[in-house]
Scaffold this motif. Structure first.
Motif, PDB file in Angstrom:
ATOM      1  N   SER A  71       0.825  -1.214   0.000  1.00 20.82           N
ATOM      2  CA  SER A  71       0.000   0.000   0.000  1.00 20.82           C
ATOM      3  C   SER A  71       0.857   1.260   0.000  1.00 20.82           C
ATOM      4  N   THR A  72       2.003   1.210   0.638  1.00 18.18           N
ATOM      5  CA  THR A  72       2.907   2.366   0.631  1.00 18.18           C
ATOM      6  C   THR A  72       3.456   2.603  -0.766  1.00 18.18           C
ATOM      7  N   ALA A  73       3.811   1.547  -1.462  1.00 16.91           N
ATOM      8  CA  ALA A  73       4.316   1.692  -2.828  1.00 16.91           C
ATOM      9  C   ALA A  73       3.238   2.264  -3.742  1.00 16.91           C
ATOM     10  N   PHE A  74       2.010   1.784  -3.601  1.00 20.90           N
ATOM     11  CA  PHE A  74       0.912   2.300  -4.418  1.00 20.90           C
ATOM     12  C   PHE A  74       0.623   3.763  -4.108  1.00 20.90           C
ATOM     13  N   ALA A  75       0.544   4.102  -2.821  1.00 21.71           N
ATOM     14  CA  ALA A  75       0.275   5.484  -2.425  1.00 21.71           C
ATOM     15  C   ALA A  75       1.396   6.417  -2.875  1.00 21.71           C
ATOM     16  N   SER A  76       2.628   5.944  -2.830  1.00 21.76           N
ATOM     17  CA  SER A  76       3.760   6.756  -3.278  1.00 21.76           C
ATOM     18  C   SER A  76       3.676   7.035  -4.773  1.00 21.76           C
ATOM     19  N   ALA A  77       3.308   6.033  -5.536  1.00 18.48           N
ATOM     20  CA  ALA A  77       3.167   6.215  -6.982  1.00 18.48           C
ATOM     21  C   ALA A  77       2.051   7.197  -7.300  1.00 18.48           C
ATOM     22  N   VAL A  78       0.924   7.079  -6.602  1.00 21.18           N
ATOM     23  CA  VAL A  78      -0.185   8.009  -6.816  1.00 21.18           C
ATOM     24  C   VAL A  78       0.234   9.425  -6.438  1.00 21.18           C
ATOM     25  N   LEU A  79       0.939   9.574  -5.325  1.00 21.99           N
ATOM     26  CA  LEU A  79       1.397  10.889  -4.890  1.00 21.99           C
ATOM     27  C   LEU A  79       2.294  11.538  -5.933  1.00 21.99           C
ATOM     28  N   ILE A  80       3.246  10.786  -6.453  1.00 23.96           N
ATOM     29  CA  ILE A  80       4.167  11.336  -7.456  1.00 23.96           C
ATOM     30  C   ILE A  80       3.433  11.699  -8.738  1.00 23.96           C
ATOM     31  N   ILE A  81       2.597  10.804  -9.231  1.00 24.49           N
ATOM     32  CA  ILE A  81       1.897  11.042 -10.501  1.00 24.49           C
ATOM     33  C   ILE A  81       0.965  12.252 -10.404  1.00 24.49           C
ATOM     34  N   VAL A  82       0.171  12.324  -9.346  1.00 22.50           N
ATOM     35  CA  VAL A  82      -0.768  13.435  -9.200  1.00 22.50           C
ATOM     36  C   VAL A  82      -0.023  14.754  -8.986  1.00 22.50           C
ATOM     37  N   THR A  83       1.057  14.732  -8.206  1.00 22.07           N
ATOM     38  CA  THR A  83       1.830  15.955  -7.969  1.00 22.07           C
ATOM     39  C   THR A  83       2.445  16.466  -9.268  1.00 22.07           C
ATOM     40  N   ILE A  84       3.020  15.576 -10.050  1.00 22.25           N
ATOM     41  CA  ILE A  84       3.614  15.988 -11.326  1.00 22.25           C
ATOM     42  C   ILE A  84       2.530  16.527 -12.263  1.00 22.25           C
ATOM     43  N   PHE A  85       1.394  15.844 -12.325  1.00 21.42           N
ATOM     44  CA  PHE A  85       0.304  16.287 -13.196  1.00 21.42           C
ATOM     45  C   PHE A  85      -0.202  17.675 -12.793  1.00 21.42           C
ATOM     46  N   LEU A  86      -0.486  17.864 -11.503  1.00 19.00           N
ATOM     47  CA  LEU A  86      -0.992  19.158 -11.040  1.00 19.00           C
ATOM     48  C   LEU A  86      -0.003  20.285 -11.306  1.00 19.00           C
ATOM     49  N   ASN A  87       1.285  20.020 -11.056  1.00 17.21           N
ATOM     50  CA  ASN A  87       2.290  21.051 -11.293  1.00 17.21           C
ATOM     51  C   ASN A  87       2.451  21.334 -12.781  1.00 17.21           C
ATOM     52  N   ALA A  88       2.360  20.309 -13.610  1.00 14.49           N
ATOM     53  CA  ALA A  88       2.488  20.520 -15.054  1.00 14.49           C
ATOM     54  C   ALA A  88       1.331  21.366 -15.582  1.00 14.49           C
ATOM     55  N   VAL A  89       0.117  21.056 -15.156  1.00 14.04           N
ATOM     56  CA  VAL A  89      -1.047  21.833 -15.594  1.00 14.04           C
ATOM     57  C   VAL A  89      -0.922  23.284 -15.136  1.00 14.04           C
ATOM     58  N   THR A  90      -0.507  23.475 -13.907  1.00 15.98           N
ATOM     59  CA  THR A  90      -0.352  24.836 -13.383  1.00 15.98           C
ATOM     60  C   THR A  90       0.730  25.597 -14.127  1.00 15.98           C
ATOM     61  N   LEU A  91       1.864  24.954 -14.379  1.00  9.46           N
ATOM     62  CA  LEU A  91       2.952  25.642 -15.084  1.00  9.46           C
ATOM     63  C   LEU A  91       2.595  25.931 -16.538  1.00  9.46           C
ATOM     64  N   ILE A  92       1.851  25.049 -17.180  1.00 10.43           N
ATOM     65  CA  ILE A  92       1.404  25.318 -18.554  1.00 10.43           C
ATOM     66  C   ILE A  92       0.480  26.528 -18.567  1.00 10.43           C
ATOM     67  N   ARG A  93      -0.399  26.593 -17.610  1.00  9.00           N
ATOM     68  CA  ARG A  93      -1.298  27.750 -17.533  1.00  9.00           C
ATOM     69  C   ARG A  93      -0.515  29.037 -17.291  1.00  9.00           C
ATOM     70  N   HIS A  94       0.462  28.973 -16.406  1.00 11.82           N
ATOM     71  CA  HIS A  94       1.266  30.164 -16.119  1.00 11.82           C
ATOM     72  C   HIS A  94       2.079  30.568 -17.349  1.00 11.82           C
ATOM     73  N   ARG A  95       2.546  29.588 -18.071  1.00 12.99           N
ATOM     74  CA  ARG A  95       3.369  29.888 -19.259  1.00 12.99           C
ATOM     75  C   ARG A  95       2.538  30.584 -20.350  1.00 12.99           C
TER      76      ARG A  95
END
Length: 100
Positions: A71-95
């Motif tokens: 469960s820790t491995a799964f939660a870690s993967a979800v955390l990384i994927i969602v964090t990267i996605f949210l930051n990418a969307v935000t940075l694209i909007r800012h750009r």
């Protein structure tokens, strides 16, 4: 004291998701700085989990390790994927410079 690693990991993980959402909604000019803060919170959250697993190894609690590793491995993967996605969307909007 070790129990706080799990609570800290949860809080930092939620912070890693909250920062880009707030940056997206409020359209702050310092979007890159907030993205770095978000990724840093994600990294610290994962580090707390690694330190917690290390503590379990030190005390020899093998059943706990076997129970939580999947469960820790799964939660870690979800955390990384969602964090990267949210930051990418935000940075694209800012750009693009689209103001809310």
């Amino acid at each position: 004291m070790i129990v706080w690693l799990n609570a800290g990991s949860l809080v930092l993980g939620l912070l890693a998701w909250t920062i880009p959402v707030v940056s997206f909604v409020k359209f702050r000019k310092n979007g890159l700085i907030l993205a770095v803060m978000s990724m840093g919170a994600c990294a610290l959250s994962l580090s707390f989990q690694i330190f917690y697993h290390y503590h379990l190894v030190q005390i020899g609690d093998w059943s706990a390790i076997m129970d939580i590793t999947g469960s820790t491995a799964f939660a870690s993967a979800v955390l990384i994927i969602v964090t990267i996605f949210l930051n990418a969307v935000t940075l694209i909007r800012h750009r693009k410079g689209v103001a809310a």
